[in-house]
Design a protein around this motif. Sequence first.
Motif, PDB file in Angstrom:
ATOM      1  N   UNK A 114      -8.185  36.081 -20.179  1.00  0.00           N
ATOM      2  CA  UNK A 114      -9.147  35.762 -19.823  1.00  0.00           C
ATOM      3  C   UNK A 114      -9.190  34.185 -20.803  1.00  0.00           C
ATOM      4  N   UNK A 115      -8.812  34.187 -22.031  1.00  0.00           N
ATOM      5  CA  UNK A 115      -9.070  34.070 -23.226  1.00  0.00           C
ATOM      6  C   UNK A 115      -7.824  32.615 -23.098  1.00  0.00           C
ATOM      7  N   UNK A 116      -7.015  32.620 -22.630  1.00  0.00           N
ATOM      8  CA  UNK A 116      -6.234  31.590 -22.059  1.00  0.00           C
ATOM      9  C   UNK A 116      -5.975  30.675 -21.095  1.00  0.00           C
ATOM     10  N   UNK A 117      -6.882  30.777 -20.095  1.00  0.00           N
ATOM     11  CA  UNK A 117      -7.067  30.115 -19.282  1.00  0.00           C
ATOM     12  C   UNK A 117      -8.705  29.608 -19.590  1.00  0.00           C
ATOM     13  N   UNK A 118      -9.462  30.498 -19.641  1.00  0.00           N
ATOM     14  CA  UNK A 118     -11.064  29.621 -20.537  1.00  0.00           C
ATOM     15  C   UNK A 118     -10.771  28.212 -21.494  1.00  0.00           C
ATOM     16  N   UNK A 119     -10.126  28.334 -22.890  1.00  0.00           N
ATOM     17  CA  UNK A 119     -10.340  27.823 -23.751  1.00  0.00           C
ATOM     18  C   UNK A 119      -9.631  26.122 -23.661  1.00  0.00           C
ATOM     19  N   UNK A 120      -8.858  26.090 -22.830  1.00  0.00           N
ATOM     20  CA  UNK A 120      -8.553  24.355 -21.818  1.00  0.00           C
ATOM     21  C   UNK A 120     -10.155  23.596 -21.766  1.00  0.00           C
ATOM     22  N   UNK A 121     -10.879  24.722 -21.040  1.00  0.00           N
ATOM     23  CA  UNK A 121     -11.749  23.529 -20.574  1.00  0.00           C
ATOM     24  C   UNK A 121     -12.317  23.294 -21.744  1.00  0.00           C
ATOM     25  N   UNK A 122     -12.607  23.284 -23.084  1.00  0.00           N
ATOM     26  CA  UNK A 122     -12.851  23.031 -24.415  1.00  0.00           C
ATOM     27  C   UNK A 122     -12.303  21.565 -24.042  1.00  0.00           C
ATOM     28  N   UNK A 123     -11.176  21.147 -24.047  1.00  0.00           N
ATOM     29  CA  UNK A 123      -9.996  20.403 -24.189  1.00  0.00           C
ATOM     30  C   UNK A 123     -10.788  19.112 -23.350  1.00  0.00           C
ATOM     31  N   UNK A 124     -10.969  19.553 -21.783  1.00  0.00           N
ATOM     32  CA  UNK A 124     -11.039  19.117 -20.563  1.00  0.00           C
ATOM     33  C   UNK A 124     -13.011  18.518 -21.403  1.00  0.00           C
ATOM     34  N   UNK A 125     -13.516  19.176 -21.429  1.00  0.00           N
ATOM     35  CA  UNK A 125     -15.411  18.312 -22.424  1.00  0.00           C
ATOM     36  C   UNK A 125     -15.476  17.129 -23.552  1.00  0.00           C
ATOM     37  N   UNK A 126     -13.565  17.751 -23.989  1.00  0.00           N
ATOM     38  CA  UNK A 126     -13.594  15.983 -25.098  1.00  0.00           C
ATOM     39  C   UNK A 126     -13.086  14.854 -24.433  1.00  0.00           C
ATOM     40  N   UNK A 127     -12.173  14.681 -23.515  1.00  0.00           N
ATOM     41  CA  UNK A 127     -11.733  13.642 -23.206  1.00  0.00           C
ATOM     42  C   UNK A 127     -12.932  13.501 -21.657  1.00  0.00           C
ATOM     43  N   UNK A 128     -13.097  14.079 -21.473  1.00  0.00           N
ATOM     44  CA  UNK A 128     -14.093  13.852 -19.912  1.00  0.00           C
ATOM     45  C   UNK A 128     -15.314  12.581 -20.450  1.00  0.00           C
ATOM     46  N   UNK A 129     -15.823  12.248 -21.620  1.00  0.00           N
ATOM     47  CA  UNK A 129     -16.429  11.269 -21.715  1.00  0.00           C
ATOM     48  C   UNK A 129     -15.761  10.423 -21.630  1.00  0.00           C
ATOM     49  N   UNK A 130     -14.524   9.704 -21.805  1.00  0.00           N
ATOM     50  CA  UNK A 130     -14.143   8.618 -21.623  1.00  0.00           C
ATOM     51  C   UNK A 130     -14.176   8.325 -19.894  1.00  0.00           C
ATOM     52  N   UNK A 131     -14.489   9.123 -19.329  1.00  0.00           N
ATOM     53  CA  UNK A 131     -14.471   8.982 -17.378  1.00  0.00           C
ATOM     54  C   UNK A 131     -14.928   7.986 -17.734  1.00  0.00           C
ATOM     55  N   UNK A 132     -15.377   7.318 -16.064  1.00  0.00           N
ATOM     56  CA  UNK A 132     -16.501   7.336 -15.522  1.00  0.00           C
ATOM     57  C   UNK A 132     -17.002   7.194 -14.506  1.00  0.00           C
ATOM     58  N   UNK A 133     -18.191   7.071 -14.943  1.00  0.00           N
ATOM     59  CA  UNK A 133     -19.485   7.685 -13.614  1.00  0.00           C
ATOM     60  C   UNK A 133     -18.849   6.782 -12.422  1.00  0.00           C
ATOM     61  N   UNK A 134     -19.222   7.547 -11.762  1.00  0.00           N
ATOM     62  CA  UNK A 134     -19.058   7.177  -9.465  1.00  0.00           C
ATOM     63  C   UNK A 134     -20.494   5.920  -9.528  1.00  0.00           C
ATOM     64  N   UNK A 135     -19.661   4.470  -9.498  1.00  0.00           N
ATOM     65  CA  UNK A 135     -20.780   3.079  -9.183  1.00  0.00           C
ATOM     66  C   UNK A 135     -21.022   3.150  -8.440  1.00  0.00           C
ATOM     67  N   UNK A 136     -20.885   3.885  -6.972  1.00  0.00           N
ATOM     68  CA  UNK A 136     -20.939   4.074  -5.704  1.00  0.00           C
ATOM     69  C   UNK A 136     -22.355   4.568  -5.615  1.00  0.00           C
ATOM     70  N   UNK A 137     -22.528   6.068  -6.800  1.00  0.00           N
ATOM     71  CA  UNK A 137     -23.995   6.568  -7.060  1.00  0.00           C
ATOM     72  C   UNK A 137     -24.811   6.638  -7.664  1.00  0.00           C
ATOM     73  N   UNK A 138     -24.642   5.114  -8.478  1.00  0.00           N
ATOM     74  CA  UNK A 138     -25.097   4.806  -9.585  1.00  0.00           C
ATOM     75  C   UNK A 138     -25.825   3.501  -8.563  1.00  0.00           C
ATOM     76  N   UNK A 139     -25.519   2.946  -7.934  1.00  0.00           N
ATOM     77  CA  UNK A 139     -25.981   1.726  -6.994  1.00  0.00           C
ATOM     78  C   UNK A 139     -26.714   2.940  -5.889  1.00  0.00           C
TER      79      UNK A 139
END
Length: 634
Positions: free
Chosen positions: A337-362
């Motif tokens: 359970x821990x092995x498949x859950x801890x990677x989401x903290x890594x996903x959280x760290x690099x998700x800051x780089x992702x861009x918000x949907x420009x379509x949704x913003x408009x």
Amino acid sequence: MPFGAVLAQVGGLGRFQVLQTALLAVPILLMASHNLLQNFTAAVPPHRCRVPAVPSATPAPPGATPAPPGATPAPPGATPAPPGATPDATSAASRDTLRGSDTVLRSPGGTSGSPAATSRSPNGIHGPGATQVTLDGSPGSPDGTWRSSNGTLGATGATLGWSNVTLGSCQRYVASPHTNVTGGPRATEPCRDGWDYDRSIYVSTIVTEWDLVCGYRQLRQMAQSIYMAGVLVGALVLGGLSDRFGRKAMLMWSYLQLGVMGTCTAFAPNYASYCVFRFAGGMALSGFGLSIACLVVEWIPTPYRAITVAITGFAYTLGQIILAGVAYAVPHWRWLQLSVSLPFFVFLLYSWWLAESARWLVLSGKADRAVKVLQRVATFNNRKEEGEKITVEMLKSNMKEELAALKSSYTVSDLVRTPVIRHIFFCLSIVWFSISFSYYGLAMDLQNFGVSIYLIQVIFGAVDFPAKVVVTVSLSYVGRRLSLVVALFLAGLVIVANIFVPTELQTVRTALAVIGKGCLSASFNCVFLYTTELYPTPIRQTGLGFGSTMARVGGIVAPLVKMMDEYYPFLPPAVYGVAPVVAAVAAAFLPETLNTPLPDTIEEVENRTKQKPAGDPKEKIALQPQDGSPLKEA
């Protein structure tokens, strides 16, 4: 589409789109791990009633408490009780010896665990002068394993070879000297002291930790239903919040929630808290799945959207195969359970780089932020000069139609207000429910096939690749309706046929189950595309969302139906097989949409004739909906 021109101006399918899609596809690999995790964390190993106390009848020293009348004499070779020990203390010592934490039991077929497993005290250390004693009082074998008095594993029908004490896995013979004095049948009783488990394959599961067997075995299926209920609630709650607060914001929150709740699940002290944490984890999984789907389709230009959605869809399939390898390498449920859950903290760290949907913003009235995001993307794609030409007025002008559509109000009632749409709605609801119901009924019962659970998980995952390729071709050359009907009918047929295959023919049973699972996976692809083409534009997302909701309800009900095998073993597979057949009949009443333009209004659907559409039957258009999700099976 007007916004498509803006995407082309900032680079189309450039480096940014490729990198962002790849980063979004990685978490999809672990979606299957959470959806199907209970195949391994809740696996049921062979088990038997725990050994009752073995009293000692060694002559007591002067001053010791005398043995009660009728006490059973000590078995040959038993260790004498220590001076001054009471019968209860001696009983406890024997119980500790026989219930050692490192004990490995033997199955009826003779399979045992580690050859080094011996009788130990609770701290894992052999007690001074401890003698290994079998259930009938004979000394244990030299290799440290427990055997019956004749050195065999007992009768074939005996559980783990303890036919002289246990009766199946949920009953044991009453340990009393007066039990069988008349020569009649021996009295039995439930397992009052718990159970011992064969840990040769499953080191630890929630079943072995909380004794979810016999009278409590239904709690195992209930835990999976609670998780799927969380997935449903997450779609309803977090999906709406994604439209309000943005795709990226809800994606990051879902990563954090799943990482935290998954970690808490690994440290759950009891069954109740385990279910609560799994429910919250299911909500988060649904939330990040919807956010990923929106970000993928809203940043990819229309010509490349189909192949992009297909690739991200295959990531889920690959995740099923990865789950088998991780579960094999990590046999303890808490660590898994821990092995498949801890990677989401890594996903959280690099998700800051992702861009918000420009379509949704408009569409949310944040055109200024949309311009900055688009200029950043243009710079990353080496189109900085083109990006600087983008202005707020330009965006609003290009998205005039989308902004006007926001003023129109459509509700769920529009799905049943008119006769043709109502007919489509009811048929698709049956199809969505039945596919998910049978899919999870089959995919969550891997132990029933009598082969390695890790191997069958790999096979079940791998079959999705050819199944999805075949159905993709069929959708273009044969049509949506016929492809869906055939896939559903064949799935139901093989599942029902498996009921009549003898359990000895494990290869045949496994092959039929694999075919059924592949057909259900293909059906998911069919109904997903079919749904987006049947509903008109104003209620397309509403119809797709309700269909997805019905699929999640099917996922909730599937484990509950499995509980009926306690009373009628043939009933769950029969229900799992009949459901796709009923869905195939319902799908046969849907109109064909091959080479048919997408309807833009409800009136267009109502007035559409049943005549065969003209055009080349060998369709060359995209096979995935533009606003669809690659996470159909989640």
